[in-house]
Design a protein around this motif. Sequence first.
Motif, PDB file in Angstrom:
ATOM      1  N   GLU A  92       0.819  -1.216   0.000  1.00  9.84           N
ATOM      2  CA  GLU A  92       0.000   0.000   0.000  1.00  9.84           C
ATOM      3  C   GLU A  92       0.852   1.266   0.000  1.00  9.84           C
ATOM      4  N   ILE A  93       1.991   1.226   0.657  1.00 12.09           N
ATOM      5  CA  ILE A  93       2.786   2.457   0.722  1.00 12.09           C
ATOM      6  C   ILE A  93       3.853   2.511  -0.367  1.00 12.09           C
ATOM      7  N   GLY A  94       3.852   1.515  -1.274  1.00 10.35           N
ATOM      8  CA  GLY A  94       4.698   1.709  -2.443  1.00 10.35           C
ATOM      9  C   GLY A  94       5.603   0.577  -2.863  1.00 10.35           C
ATOM     10  N   ALA A  95       5.639  -0.547  -2.139  1.00 11.86           N
ATOM     11  CA  ALA A  95       6.461  -1.664  -2.590  1.00 11.86           C
ATOM     12  C   ALA A  95       5.834  -2.283  -3.837  1.00 11.86           C
ATOM     13  N   ASP A  96       6.660  -2.804  -4.710  1.00  9.21           N
ATOM     14  CA  ASP A  96       6.167  -3.458  -5.918  1.00  9.21           C
ATOM     15  C   ASP A  96       5.993  -4.953  -5.729  1.00  9.21           C
ATOM     16  N   GLY A 163       1.569  -0.806 -10.528  1.00  7.53           N
ATOM     17  CA  GLY A 163       0.261  -0.182 -10.715  1.00  7.53           C
ATOM     18  C   GLY A 163       0.036   0.217 -12.160  1.00  7.53           C
ATOM     19  N   PHE A 164       1.082   0.736 -12.811  1.00 11.54           N
ATOM     20  CA  PHE A 164       0.967   1.115 -14.216  1.00 11.54           C
ATOM     21  C   PHE A 164       0.642  -0.100 -15.076  1.00 11.54           C
ATOM     22  N   ALA A 165       1.356  -1.197 -14.844  1.00 10.66           N
ATOM     23  CA  ALA A 165       1.155  -2.400 -15.651  1.00 10.66           C
ATOM     24  C   ALA A 165      -0.267  -2.936 -15.500  1.00 10.66           C
ATOM     25  N   LEU A 166      -0.787  -2.935 -14.275  1.00 13.68           N
ATOM     26  CA  LEU A 166      -2.145  -3.432 -14.047  1.00 13.68           C
ATOM     27  C   LEU A 166      -3.186  -2.499 -14.646  1.00 13.68           C
ATOM     28  N   GLN A 204      -4.958   0.019  -4.347  1.00 14.72           N
ATOM     29  CA  GLN A 204      -4.129   1.219  -4.486  1.00 14.72           C
ATOM     30  C   GLN A 204      -4.538   2.009  -5.734  1.00 14.72           C
ATOM     31  N   ILE A 205      -4.787   1.308  -6.843  1.00 15.67           N
ATOM     32  CA  ILE A 205      -5.226   1.982  -8.065  1.00 15.67           C
ATOM     33  C   ILE A 205      -6.565   2.663  -7.837  1.00 15.67           C
ATOM     34  N   ARG A 206      -7.481   1.985  -7.173  1.00 19.88           N
ATOM     35  CA  ARG A 206      -8.787   2.584  -6.870  1.00 19.88           C
ATOM     36  C   ARG A 206      -8.634   3.863  -6.059  1.00 19.88           C
ATOM     37  N   ARG A 207      -7.756   3.811  -5.079  1.00 21.42           N
ATOM     38  CA  ARG A 207      -7.557   4.980  -4.218  1.00 21.42           C
ATOM     39  C   ARG A 207      -6.995   6.153  -5.010  1.00 21.42           C
ATOM     40  N   ILE A 208      -6.093   5.875  -5.950  1.00 24.49           N
ATOM     41  CA  ILE A 208      -5.501   6.935  -6.770  1.00 24.49           C
ATOM     42  C   ILE A 208      -6.545   7.551  -7.700  1.00 24.49           C
ATOM     43  N   LEU A 209      -7.353   6.703  -8.337  1.00 23.95           N
ATOM     44  CA  LEU A 209      -8.316   7.187  -9.328  1.00 23.95           C
ATOM     45  C   LEU A 209      -9.535   7.846  -8.692  1.00 23.95           C
ATOM     46  N   GLY A 210      -9.872   7.450  -7.464  1.00 28.04           N
ATOM     47  CA  GLY A 210     -11.099   7.978  -6.857  1.00 28.04           C
ATOM     48  C   GLY A 210     -12.319   7.365  -7.536  1.00 28.04           C
ATOM     49  N   SER A 217     -16.985   3.058  -8.347  1.00 26.32           N
ATOM     50  CA  SER A 217     -15.562   2.807  -8.566  1.00 26.32           C
ATOM     51  C   SER A 217     -15.295   2.503 -10.032  1.00 26.32           C
ATOM     52  N   PHE A 218     -14.085   2.823 -10.485  1.00 23.69           N
ATOM     53  CA  PHE A 218     -13.695   2.476 -11.855  1.00 23.69           C
ATOM     54  C   PHE A 218     -13.495   0.963 -12.000  1.00 23.69           C
ATOM     55  N   ILE A 219     -13.121   0.316 -10.914  1.00 21.85           N
ATOM     56  CA  ILE A 219     -12.828  -1.116 -10.961  1.00 21.85           C
ATOM     57  C   ILE A 219     -13.785  -1.849 -10.036  1.00 21.85           C
ATOM     58  N   LYS A 220     -14.526  -2.762 -10.595  1.00 17.65           N
ATOM     59  CA  LYS A 220     -15.519  -3.517  -9.840  1.00 17.65           C
ATOM     60  C   LYS A 220     -14.984  -4.912  -9.526  1.00 17.65           C
ATOM     61  N   THR A 221     -15.231  -5.362  -8.299  1.00 23.17           N
ATOM     62  CA  THR A 221     -14.844  -6.709  -7.905  1.00 23.17           C
ATOM     63  C   THR A 221     -15.909  -7.698  -8.329  1.00 23.17           C
TER      64      THR A 221
END
Length: 236
Positions: A92-96, A163-166, A204-210, A217-221
């Motif tokens: 969450e804080i930035g590890a890949d 995150g970019f790749a996903l 993390q992507i969801r949090r960035i995009l809002g 959400s842009f991404i649905k589970t």
Amino acid sequence: MTQTALIVEDDPGTRHVLGTTLATAGIESIFAENGAAMWRLLGQSPDVIILDLSLPDADGLELLRQLRQQSEVPVLIHSTRSDEIERIIGIEIGADDFLPKPCNMRELLARTRSLLRRSQLRGAPAPLRPEMRRLRFAHWTLDTAARELLNGDGQPVSIGVSGFALLMAFLEHPFEPLSREKLSRVLKREYVPYDRIIDVHVSQIRRILGNQPDGSSFIKTLRSQGYVFVSSVEAG
């Protein structure tokens, strides 16, 4: 071109094993025995960082948090602090990526090489058709040539190499369910059921995009299936 790994590890034996393992793939290593040394060696512009969380002068998670304020160099956490909460917080804080100690050195090498490939792609021409150079959705733009996520003002927003790749995979397949197994392949990871790394990256992507204009959400589970990107995407 030779690639360099910055190994942040206080145990000399582990430093030796990691350096020897990476050398078999032609990856050079520089070593930091603590957080202070890590900051000094960042000036050598390493291509990837392998980070232990338990260091004598600093907490590895706090180092990672500070690092992400100034750099998007790929980070692989390699630590005995490997319970699920630590793994989730680290991502969450930035590890890949995250590998527990002890681990198979061949797997660590494979994960490191995967991060290096994804990082190299950020500076390489995108292997897409010209009309796919930019992918636009809502007020966001993914510049696939520059490998950047741009907000509505055209400013780059940090999302990390994973995150970019996903996100790119989602935008190339809008409204198409993508399984966790397929998303693991996007990151060149072996799929392991119940491994939450993909889930944390998606969060993390969801949090960035809002949210979208309608509040969704842009991404649905999708239960038992994975995820689906639910917004129109324009390429151009």
